[in-house]
Design an enzyme around this catalytic site. Structure first.
Site, PDB file in Angstrom:
ATOM      1  N   GLU A  49      32.039  49.371  28.459  1.00 51.50           N
ATOM      2  CA  GLU A  49      32.390  50.716  28.023  1.00 51.50           C
ATOM      3  C   GLU A  49      32.062  50.853  26.525  1.00 51.50           C
ATOM      4  O   GLU A  49      32.432  49.788  25.699  1.00 51.50           O
ATOM      5  CB  GLU A  49      33.940  50.953  28.114  1.00 51.50           C
ATOM      6  CG  GLU A  49      34.366  52.289  27.632  1.00 51.50           C
ATOM      7  CD  GLU A  49      35.890  52.407  27.775  1.00 51.50           C
ATOM      8  OE1 GLU A  49      36.520  51.574  28.240  1.00 51.50           O
ATOM      9  OE2 GLU A  49      36.290  53.504  27.423  1.00 51.50           O
ATOM     10  N   ARG A 275      37.262  36.297  34.253  1.00 52.10           N
ATOM     11  CA  ARG A 275      37.006  36.321  32.803  1.00 52.10           C
ATOM     12  C   ARG A 275      37.161  34.891  31.951  1.00 52.10           C
ATOM     13  O   ARG A 275      37.948  34.236  32.302  1.00 52.10           O
ATOM     14  CB  ARG A 275      37.669  37.383  32.201  1.00 52.10           C
ATOM     15  CG  ARG A 275      39.036  37.249  31.836  1.00 52.10           C
ATOM     16  CD  ARG A 275      39.615  38.419  30.957  1.00 52.10           C
ATOM     17  NE  ARG A 275      39.351  39.947  31.561  1.00 52.10           N
ATOM     18  CZ  ARG A 275      38.673  40.743  30.955  1.00 52.10           C
ATOM     19  NH1 ARG A 275      38.444  40.459  29.502  1.00 52.10           N
ATOM     20  NH2 ARG A 275      38.511  41.752  31.214  1.00 52.10           N
ATOM     21  N   LYS A 285      39.442  43.342  23.341  1.00 53.30           N
ATOM     22  CA  LYS A 285      38.665  44.558  22.716  1.00 53.30           C
ATOM     23  C   LYS A 285      39.886  45.012  21.845  1.00 53.30           C
ATOM     24  O   LYS A 285      39.620  45.217  20.558  1.00 53.30           O
ATOM     25  CB  LYS A 285      38.247  45.515  23.437  1.00 53.30           C
ATOM     26  CG  LYS A 285      36.677  45.325  23.611  1.00 53.30           C
ATOM     27  CD  LYS A 285      36.183  46.625  24.210  1.00 53.30           C
ATOM     28  CE  LYS A 285      35.143  46.362  25.244  1.00 53.30           C
ATOM     29  NZ  LYS A 285      34.651  47.335  25.978  1.00 53.30           N
TER      30      LYS A 285
HETATM   31  P1  ATP Z   1      38.363  47.151  28.430  1.00 51.34           P
HETATM   32  O1  ATP Z   1      37.844  47.636  29.744  1.00 51.34           O
HETATM   33  O2  ATP Z   1      39.634  46.798  28.021  1.00 51.34           O
HETATM   34  O3  ATP Z   1      37.593  48.162  27.241  1.00 51.34           O
HETATM   35  P2  ATP Z   1      36.683  44.915  28.786  1.00 51.34           P
HETATM   36  O4  ATP Z   1      36.492  43.820  27.784  1.00 51.34           O
HETATM   37  O5  ATP Z   1      36.679  44.834  30.103  1.00 51.34           O
HETATM   38  O6  ATP Z   1      37.552  45.850  27.882  1.00 51.34           O
HETATM   39  P3  ATP Z   1      34.037  46.601  29.225  1.00 51.34           P
HETATM   40  O7  ATP Z   1      33.172  47.129  28.428  1.00 51.34           O
HETATM   41  O8  ATP Z   1      34.556  47.405  30.323  1.00 51.34           O
HETATM   42  O9  ATP Z   1      35.215  45.853  28.435  1.00 51.34           O
HETATM   43  O10 ATP Z   1      33.264  45.237  29.746  1.00 51.34           O
HETATM   44  C1  ATP Z   1      32.208  45.415  30.495  1.00 51.34           C
HETATM   45  C2  ATP Z   1      31.941  44.116  31.473  1.00 51.34           C
HETATM   46  O11 ATP Z   1      31.939  43.039  30.889  1.00 51.34           O
HETATM   47  C3  ATP Z   1      32.903  44.490  32.492  1.00 51.34           C
HETATM   48  O12 ATP Z   1      32.195  44.234  33.718  1.00 51.34           O
HETATM   49  C4  ATP Z   1      33.975  43.268  32.197  1.00 51.34           C
HETATM   50  O13 ATP Z   1      34.589  42.740  33.559  1.00 51.34           O
HETATM   51  C5  ATP Z   1      33.094  42.196  31.602  1.00 51.34           C
HETATM   52  N1  ATP Z   1      33.816  41.200  30.561  1.00 51.34           N
HETATM   53  C6  ATP Z   1      34.713  42.061  29.651  1.00 51.34           C
HETATM   54  N2  ATP Z   1      35.469  40.497  29.188  1.00 51.34           N
HETATM   55  C7  ATP Z   1      34.950  39.593  29.770  1.00 51.34           C
HETATM   56  C8  ATP Z   1      35.224  38.273  29.703  1.00 51.34           C
HETATM   57  N3  ATP Z   1      36.079  37.937  28.842  1.00 51.34           N
HETATM   58  N4  ATP Z   1      34.757  37.348  30.620  1.00 51.34           N
HETATM   59  C9  ATP Z   1      33.785  37.972  31.460  1.00 51.34           C
HETATM   60  N5  ATP Z   1      33.242  39.191  31.587  1.00 51.34           N
HETATM   61  C10 ATP Z   1      33.939  40.169  30.721  1.00 51.34           C
END
Ligand code: ATP
Ligand code: MG
Length: 584
Positions: A49, A275, A285
């Site tokens: 995102e 994660r 984030k």
């Molecule tokens: P949010 O959804 O709260 O904005 P997010 O960290 O999940 O935060 P995204 O942009 O949705 O951000 O993440 C993109 C991809 O990266 C998603 O598939 C998510 O599951 C993965 N991702 C995010 N943080 C991690 C992490 N710490 N370890 C592994 N994968 C992650």
């Protein structure tokens, strides 16, 4: 090569992809291939995102999704999940693309945006209404939350749940046309208000939001929810394996419900993995945004940040990060990885690549009384003992030198093998020198310079009589030295778990007040004046450094410390193995 060249532009070493051992996701995919599912196709996606910069946790997901595509002859899309315009921005879109590329992955021509599917997603919603599986609800967001029930109590059905198909179609269309104020209506799936899974209790699919979208502008005033947009975007792109993090595990029934109810052509399978969590690091984030916006750090690419932009500026290499991601693997339950693990792969890669150079961070002047005043010698120095193809360079040597303040003690403690009155040490690549006299400031008593003699028969750092010394120091010739600012970094947080706080405090109380130390007036060997951004250097005995591309100007060079050298034990072991105990 002239004396001031450090050959910074030498060819990059070939970078191989880390060997990837299998994991439970790869096992699922192998099995699907054996069973001939998806016509033997493997299609993954990385779906950020655009509401922040990518961090090391995202790197794990990128390596996994692109890595699987590579390993099984498949493809991986880059898709921006841009359904929430309030928080999103093109700055983030641009940085994400830059970071994925930098990490070494290529989405080729498969760059997608969920917002490109808004019309299709709208049509799917119309279809759900026609199937009697969605309805327009007039409850406010608060009322919807309050009637949702709990884990132990069922939710309450909305009084608008039994609207007719025609009424729903009419209202939904008018929602789109902007006839209703924000938040006054929503489109909800009609599933089951007493489902044990809260996500299945008539989730909201569309909300009314008059917010300009960074791609669709003001075309839409209704926006789809993530849980609705995601499975359908996956289906539209023909994704076969939709890999996401564990918190989506109990969203999976909803994910499948949309695909099954709408009978989409392709039926992606959602697979969840744990994660990445790292000690001494926050990867949420929300928190990273707070650190940036409240100026606890100096922007998204502050070298102390765990963002890919920050790690890059700090001097991390893509290969080090990929090797780390390969090594930690993929698991089904959450755990915390020690940051030393990441640092190990960084040192390993830098050890192979970094050019060895000399820089004196806290200079002390040394005058060689028996060295001719006007003489300069060009001495040979190897650029990287781990990689002979890196070649050698010339470094100038003269009568007046800088050494490190720490390398001299007037009253040396036991076991201090560096310079002290009457003692002899080796200057790296140069000569043996002996300290004859300490010159102090008469008023303050501070040491101003050392008077030394050198042994002309020890050129290159080895004597003819086989005399040994215990210490080898780095140095820079005063008339040839360049000047630089050097920034030393420590962990951004003091505790392994930054969230470990007493009541009433938050993670910010664990910020390390000394996470950066700025040294000015550092002296560097002349070749480093031409340092290139992106080239890793090892300042001998000090650690790995790189030019800071944000703050350096031709007038003022700034170097970031990437990481210190291996722990001393590792060093001692290595020297013991090589039988060269004389280095210190
Ligand atoms: P949010 O959804 O709260 O904005 P997010 O960290 O999940 O935060 P995204 O942009 O949705 O951000 O993440 C993109 C991809 O990266 C998603 O598939 C998510 O599951 C993965 N991702 C995010 N943080 C991690 C992490 N710490 N370890 C592994 N994968 C992650
Ligand atoms: Mg997310």
């Amino acid at each position: 090569m002239n004396s001031s060249e450090v050959s910074p532009t030498r060819e990059k070493m070939p970078e191989s992809n880390p060997p990837q051992s299998s994991d439970f996701i790869r096992e699922i995919i192998k099995q699907d291939l054996i069973e001939g599912k998806n016509n033997g196709k493997v299609m993954t996606r990385f779906p950020p995102e655009p509401n922040g910069y990518l961090h090391i946790g995202h790197a794990k997901s990128i390596c996994l999704n692109f890595g699987i595509a590579r390993d099984y002859n498949g493809l991986c899309n880059l898709r921006f999940d841009d359904t929430n315009p309030e928080k999103e921005d093109v700055e983030y879109v641009d940085s994400i693309m830059e970071d994925v590329k930098w990490l070494g992955f290529d989405w080729e021509n498969r760059l997608y945006f969920a917002s490109d599917y808004f019309e299709q997603l709208y049509q799917y919603a119309v279809e759900l209404i026609k199937l009697g599986k969605a309805y327009v609800c007039d409850l406010t967001p608060d009322e919807i939350r309050d009637t949702r029930g709990t884990l132990t109590e069922p939710g309450k059905e909305s009084p608008y749940r039994s609207r007719t198909l025609e009424e729903n179609l009419n209202l939904f269309q008018r929602m789109r046309q902007g006839e209703f104020p924000d938040g006054s209506k929503s489109l909800r799936a009609k599933i089951n208000m007493s489902s044990p899974n809260l996500n299945m209790r008539d989730p909201v699919l569309y909300r009314i939001r008059r917010v300009e979208h960074h791609r669709t502008g003001n075309k839409w005033c209704i926006y789809p929810m993530y849980d609705y947009a995601h499975p359908l975007s996956d289906a539209i792109e023909g994704i076969t394996h939709s890999i996401c993090t564990l918190e989506f595990e109990n969203h999976r029934p909803l994910y499948d419900w949309f695909l099954n109810t709408l009978k989409t052509n392709s039926c992606p399978r959602q697979i969840e993995f744990a994660r990445l969590n790292l000690t001494y690091t926050v990867l949420s984030k929300r928190r990273l945004i707070e650190l940036v916006q409240s100026n606890f750090v100096d922007g998204w690419d502050d070298p102390r940040m765990p963002t890919l932009a920050g790690l890059r500026r700090r001097g991390y290499t893509p290969l080090a990060i990929r090797n780390f991601c390969a090594a930690i693997g993929v698991a089904k339950s959450d755990s915390i990885v020690e940051i030393e693990n990441l640092e190990h792969y960084l040192r390993e890669d830098l050890n192979n690549k970094a050019l060895r150079v000399m820089a004196v961070l806290k200079p002390l002047k040394v005058i060689l009384d028996n060295y001719p005043e006007d003489k300069t010698e060009e001495l040979d120095a190897e650029n990287n003992p781990e990689d002979f193809s890196a070649g050698t360079r010339k470094i100038p040597f003269s009568r007046v030198l800088y050494i490190e303040q720490e390398d001299f003690r007037e009253a040396p403690p036991k076991g201090f093998f560096r310079l002290s009155p009457g003692k002899e040490v080796r200057l790296k690549h140069a000569y043996y020198i002996k300290c004859e006299k300490v010159i102090k400031d008469e008023k303050t008593g501070e040491i101003r310079e050392l008077r030394c003699t050198y042994d002309p028969n020890s050129r290159g750092g080895w004597t003819q009589d086989g005399r040994k010394v215990m210490g080898t120091l780095h140095w820079v010739s005063v008339p040839h030295a360049g000047e630089a600012e050097v920034r030393l970094y420590d962990r951004l947080f003091l505790k392994p778990d930054p969230n470990d706080v007493t009541e009433g405090q938050d993670y910010k109380t664990n910020l390390n007040p000394n996470s950066v130390k700025i040294l000015t007036g550092c002296k560097i060997e002349p070749g480093l004046m031409d340092a290139k951004p992106g080239t890793p250097y090892q300042f001998l005995r000090q650690g790995y450094f790189c030019l800071d591309y944000r703050c350096s100007t031709p007038e003022k060079l700034v170097f970031n410390q990437t990481i210190n050298l291996k722990d001393t034990w590792g060093k001692i072991e290595k020297f013991q193995k090589n039988g060269r105990k004389d280095q210190k």
